[in-house]
Write a protein that holds these residues in place. Structure first.
Motif, PDB file in Angstrom:
ATOM      1  N   SER A 106      24.943 -20.764   4.616  1.00  0.00           N
ATOM      2  CA  SER A 106      25.923 -21.700   5.173  1.00  0.00           C
ATOM      3  C   SER A 106      26.331 -22.741   4.131  1.00  0.00           C
ATOM      4  CB  SER A 106      25.389 -22.376   6.430  1.00  0.00           C
ATOM      5  OG  SER A 106      24.369 -23.302   6.118  1.00  0.00           O
ATOM      6  N   VAL A 107      25.380 -23.152   3.290  1.00  0.00           N
ATOM      7  CA  VAL A 107      25.713 -24.101   2.215  1.00  0.00           C
ATOM      8  C   VAL A 107      26.648 -23.422   1.218  1.00  0.00           C
ATOM      9  CG1 VAL A 107      24.789 -25.493   0.310  1.00  0.00           C
ATOM     10  CG2 VAL A 107      23.563 -25.399   2.497  1.00  0.00           C
ATOM     11  N   GLU A 108      26.369 -22.164   0.894  1.00  0.00           N
ATOM     12  CA  GLU A 108      27.238 -21.427  -0.030  1.00  0.00           C
ATOM     13  C   GLU A 108      28.634 -21.252   0.569  1.00  0.00           C
ATOM     14  OE1 GLU A 108      27.260 -17.409  -2.797  1.00  0.00           O
ATOM     15  OE2 GLU A 108      25.781 -17.567  -1.204  1.00  0.00           O
ATOM     16  N   MET A 109      28.697 -21.000   1.863  1.00  0.00           N
ATOM     17  CA  MET A 109      29.993 -20.855   2.535  1.00  0.00           C
ATOM     18  C   MET A 109      30.762 -22.175   2.509  1.00  0.00           C
ATOM     19  SD  MET A 109      32.080 -18.931   4.178  1.00  0.00           S
ATOM     20  CE  MET A 109      33.454 -19.093   5.279  1.00  0.00           C
ATOM     21  N   GLN A 110      30.069 -23.268   2.774  1.00  0.00           N
ATOM     22  CA  GLN A 110      30.730 -24.566   2.718  1.00  0.00           C
ATOM     23  C   GLN A 110      31.240 -24.841   1.308  1.00  0.00           C
ATOM     24  OE1 GLN A 110      28.753 -27.904   4.959  1.00  0.00           O
ATOM     25  NE2 GLN A 110      27.237 -26.295   5.298  1.00  0.00           N
ATOM     26  N   LEU A 111      30.414 -24.564   0.315  1.00  0.00           N
ATOM     27  CA  LEU A 111      30.805 -24.779  -1.076  1.00  0.00           C
ATOM     28  C   LEU A 111      32.022 -23.929  -1.421  1.00  0.00           C
ATOM     29  CD1 LEU A 111      30.206 -26.050  -3.859  1.00  0.00           C
ATOM     30  CD2 LEU A 111      28.730 -24.084  -4.303  1.00  0.00           C
ATOM     31  N   ALA A 112      31.991 -22.649  -1.059  1.00  0.00           N
ATOM     32  CA  ALA A 112      33.118 -21.761  -1.356  1.00  0.00           C
ATOM     33  C   ALA A 112      34.395 -22.251  -0.682  1.00  0.00           C
ATOM     34  CB  ALA A 112      32.796 -20.336  -0.923  1.00  0.00           C
ATOM     35  N   THR A 113      34.274 -22.743   0.541  1.00  0.00           N
ATOM     36  CA  THR A 113      35.455 -23.234   1.251  1.00  0.00           C
ATOM     37  C   THR A 113      35.997 -24.488   0.586  1.00  0.00           C
ATOM     38  OG1 THR A 113      34.598 -22.297   3.323  1.00  0.00           O
ATOM     39  CG2 THR A 113      36.361 -23.930   3.504  1.00  0.00           C
ATOM     40  N   HIS A 114      35.115 -25.420   0.235  1.00  0.00           N
ATOM     41  CA  HIS A 114      35.566 -26.627  -0.468  1.00  0.00           C
ATOM     42  C   HIS A 114      36.257 -26.269  -1.779  1.00  0.00           C
ATOM     43  CE1 HIS A 114      34.087 -30.019   1.907  1.00  0.00           C
ATOM     44  NE2 HIS A 114      32.998 -29.297   2.170  1.00  0.00           N
ATOM     45  N   LEU A 115      35.650 -25.358  -2.548  1.00  0.00           N
ATOM     46  CA  LEU A 115      36.232 -24.965  -3.836  1.00  0.00           C
ATOM     47  C   LEU A 115      37.570 -24.257  -3.651  1.00  0.00           C
ATOM     48  CD1 LEU A 115      33.017 -23.665  -5.643  1.00  0.00           C
ATOM     49  CD2 LEU A 115      34.285 -25.768  -6.168  1.00  0.00           C
ATOM     50  N   TRP A 116      37.623 -23.347  -2.688  1.00  0.00           N
ATOM     51  CA  TRP A 116      38.843 -22.576  -2.443  1.00  0.00           C
ATOM     52  C   TRP A 116      39.994 -23.496  -2.030  1.00  0.00           C
ATOM     53  CZ3 TRP A 116      40.022 -19.185   2.331  1.00  0.00           C
ATOM     54  CH2 TRP A 116      41.050 -18.284   2.055  1.00  0.00           C
ATOM     55  N   LEU A 117      39.708 -24.406  -1.113  1.00  0.00           N
ATOM     56  CA  LEU A 117      40.766 -25.308  -0.663  1.00  0.00           C
ATOM     57  C   LEU A 117      41.149 -26.307  -1.754  1.00  0.00           C
ATOM     58  CD1 LEU A 117      39.848 -25.921   3.077  1.00  0.00           C
ATOM     59  CD2 LEU A 117      41.324 -24.191   2.054  1.00  0.00           C
ATOM     60  N   PHE A 118      40.184 -26.723  -2.565  1.00  0.00           N
ATOM     61  CA  PHE A 118      40.480 -27.596  -3.705  1.00  0.00           C
ATOM     62  C   PHE A 118      41.451 -26.891  -4.654  1.00  0.00           C
ATOM     63  CE2 PHE A 118      39.568 -28.520  -8.170  1.00  0.00           C
ATOM     64  CZ  PHE A 118      39.927 -29.868  -8.228  1.00  0.00           C
ATOM     65  N   VAL A 119      41.175 -25.626  -4.973  1.00  0.00           N
ATOM     66  CA  VAL A 119      42.049 -24.870  -5.876  1.00  0.00           C
ATOM     67  C   VAL A 119      43.435 -24.719  -5.256  1.00  0.00           C
ATOM     68  CG1 VAL A 119      42.426 -22.625  -6.998  1.00  0.00           C
ATOM     69  CG2 VAL A 119      40.164 -23.694  -7.063  1.00  0.00           C
ATOM     70  N   GLN A 120      43.498 -24.446  -3.962  1.00  0.00           N
ATOM     71  CA  GLN A 120      44.802 -24.340  -3.300  1.00  0.00           C
ATOM     72  C   GLN A 120      45.584 -25.646  -3.442  1.00  0.00           C
ATOM     73  OE1 GLN A 120      44.856 -22.593   0.680  1.00  0.00           O
ATOM     74  NE2 GLN A 120      42.988 -21.471   0.199  1.00  0.00           N
ATOM     75  N   GLY A 121      44.909 -26.762  -3.217  1.00  0.00           N
ATOM     76  CA  GLY A 121      45.570 -28.053  -3.380  1.00  0.00           C
ATOM     77  C   GLY A 121      45.964 -28.302  -4.817  1.00  0.00           C
ATOM     78  N   ARG A 122      45.088 -27.946  -5.733  1.00  0.00           N
ATOM     79  CA  ARG A 122      45.330 -28.165  -7.166  1.00  0.00           C
ATOM     80  C   ARG A 122      46.535 -27.379  -7.646  1.00  0.00           C
ATOM     81  NH1 ARG A 122      46.243 -29.515 -11.491  1.00  0.00           N
ATOM     82  NH2 ARG A 122      44.868 -30.359 -13.096  1.00  0.00           N
ATOM     83  N   LEU A 123      46.797 -26.241  -6.993  1.00  0.00           N
ATOM     84  CA  LEU A 123      47.956 -25.422  -7.336  1.00  0.00           C
ATOM     85  C   LEU A 123      49.205 -25.819  -6.547  1.00  0.00           C
ATOM     86  CD1 LEU A 123      46.260 -21.916  -7.638  1.00  0.00           C
ATOM     87  CD2 LEU A 123      46.989 -23.437  -9.482  1.00  0.00           C
ATOM     88  N   GLY A 124      49.069 -26.826  -5.689  1.00  0.00           N
ATOM     89  CA  GLY A 124      50.222 -27.305  -4.926  1.00  0.00           C
ATOM     90  C   GLY A 124      50.644 -26.363  -3.815  1.00  0.00           C
ATOM     91  N   MET A 125      49.696 -25.619  -3.280  1.00  0.00           N
ATOM     92  CA  MET A 125      50.020 -24.670  -2.216  1.00  0.00           C
ATOM     93  C   MET A 125      50.238 -25.381  -0.886  1.00  0.00           C
ATOM     94  SD  MET A 125      47.457 -21.573  -3.330  1.00  0.00           S
ATOM     95  CE  MET A 125      47.984 -20.492  -2.003  1.00  0.00           C
ATOM     96  N   ASP A 126      50.700 -24.630   0.076  1.00  0.00           N
ATOM     97  CA  ASP A 126      51.043 -25.156   1.390  1.00  0.00           C
ATOM     98  C   ASP A 126      49.797 -25.633   2.147  1.00  0.00           C
ATOM     99  OD1 ASP A 126      52.896 -25.523   3.654  1.00  0.00           O
ATOM    100  OD2 ASP A 126      51.764 -23.868   4.543  1.00  0.00           O
ATOM    101  N   PHE A 127      49.868 -26.840   2.703  1.00  0.00           N
ATOM    102  CA  PHE A 127      48.725 -27.399   3.427  1.00  0.00           C
ATOM    103  C   PHE A 127      48.412 -26.620   4.696  1.00  0.00           C
ATOM    104  CE2 PHE A 127      47.266 -30.035   6.978  1.00  0.00           C
ATOM    105  CZ  PHE A 127      45.983 -30.290   6.528  1.00  0.00           C
ATOM    106  N   SER A 128      49.425 -26.156   5.412  1.00  0.00           N
ATOM    107  CA  SER A 128      49.150 -25.504   6.700  1.00  0.00           C
ATOM    108  C   SER A 128      48.290 -24.250   6.514  1.00  0.00           C
ATOM    109  CB  SER A 128      50.449 -25.170   7.437  1.00  0.00           C
ATOM    110  OG  SER A 128      51.215 -24.246   6.704  1.00  0.00           O
ATOM    111  N   LEU A 129      48.510 -23.532   5.431  1.00  0.00           N
ATOM    112  CA  LEU A 129      47.686 -22.359   5.153  1.00  0.00           C
ATOM    113  C   LEU A 129      46.245 -22.787   4.852  1.00  0.00           C
ATOM    114  CD1 LEU A 129      47.473 -19.297   4.674  1.00  0.00           C
ATOM    115  CD2 LEU A 129      48.119 -19.736   2.291  1.00  0.00           C
ATOM    116  N   ALA A 130      46.087 -23.799   4.032  1.00  0.00           N
ATOM    117  CA  ALA A 130      44.750 -24.298   3.704  1.00  0.00           C
ATOM    118  C   ALA A 130      44.052 -24.816   4.965  1.00  0.00           C
ATOM    119  CB  ALA A 130      44.845 -25.409   2.661  1.00  0.00           C
ATOM    120  N   ASN A 131      44.788 -25.492   5.812  1.00  0.00           N
ATOM    121  CA  ASN A 131      44.219 -26.021   7.050  1.00  0.00           C
ATOM    122  C   ASN A 131      43.731 -24.878   7.950  1.00  0.00           C
ATOM    123  OD1 ASN A 131      43.649 -28.157   9.014  1.00  0.00           O
ATOM    124  ND2 ASN A 131      45.367 -27.302  10.148  1.00  0.00           N
TER     125      ASN A 131
END
Length: 186
Positions: A106-131
């Motif tokens: 569960s910690v690894e899943m949380q970490l992967a989700t934080h990292l994945w959404l961070f990268v999406q934001g860093r690339l300027g992707m759409d918030f609704s998809l990340a949400n």
């Protein structure tokens, strides 16, 4: 203890160049972050070599998407067994003691989700998809951990916005002509 630059993987270096240290969950789980990067670094290095003409950040997004989907699938497949184990701990130890126990996946899943959404934001992707992705992860994790899914979703979204602030800061300091070329040639 600080890591020597020579010990860092290309994946760790890529994350740090993007500013991942500003994501609170990553800072609080440095050891798990290092393990995660070592585990997924060979894939990242292979895709960099296989397609060197594609922006490295796009490859990072692909690696994170793959990692997240695999973790999500694994936890979903074992959800019933994990929930039963958690209930057994609650029955034997009580709610308070059971909440102290941590499920490493569960910690690894949380970490992967934080990292994945961070990268999406860093690339300027759409918030609704990340949400949507954050919400799916939060619902699954809340069932496994007995926590509030909305609070988890908000934490995941914070990581997206940390990444987006980095994206926005870079965008505003890059001349318009350069942004136009990057948009068309990346």
């Amino acid at each position: 203890m600080a890591r020597a630059a020579s010990q860092m993987t290309l994946l760790q270096t890529a994350f740090e160049e993007l500013g991942v240290k500003s994501v609170q969950f990553v800072s609080e789980h440095q050891e798990q972050f290092d393990q995660f990067c070592h585990c997924h670094s060979s894939l990242y290095e292979r895709v960099l070599q296989a397609k060197p003409n594609i922006n490295a950040h796009q490859h990072l997004l692909g690696v994170m998407t793959k990692a997240h989907l695999e973790l999500f699938g694994s936890l979903t497949a074992h959800q019933d067994a994990i929930e039963e184990m958690r209930q057994a701990f609650i029955n034997e130890l009580g709610q308070e003691q059971a909440n102290v126990l941590k499920l490493p996946a569960s910690v690894e899943m949380q970490l992967a989700t934080h990292l994945w959404l961070f990268v999406q934001g860093r690339l300027g992707m759409d918030f609704s998809l990340a949400n949507d992705h954050g919400q799916q992860s939060a619902i699954l994790l809340s069932r496994l951990l007995g926590t509030d899914s909305e609070a988890l979703r908000c934490q995941f979204n914070q990581s997206f916005y940390v990444g987006y602030r980095h994206f926005d800061a870079k965008k505003t300091t890059t001349p318009l002509w350069k942004r136009w070329f990057e948009k068309w040639f990346n």
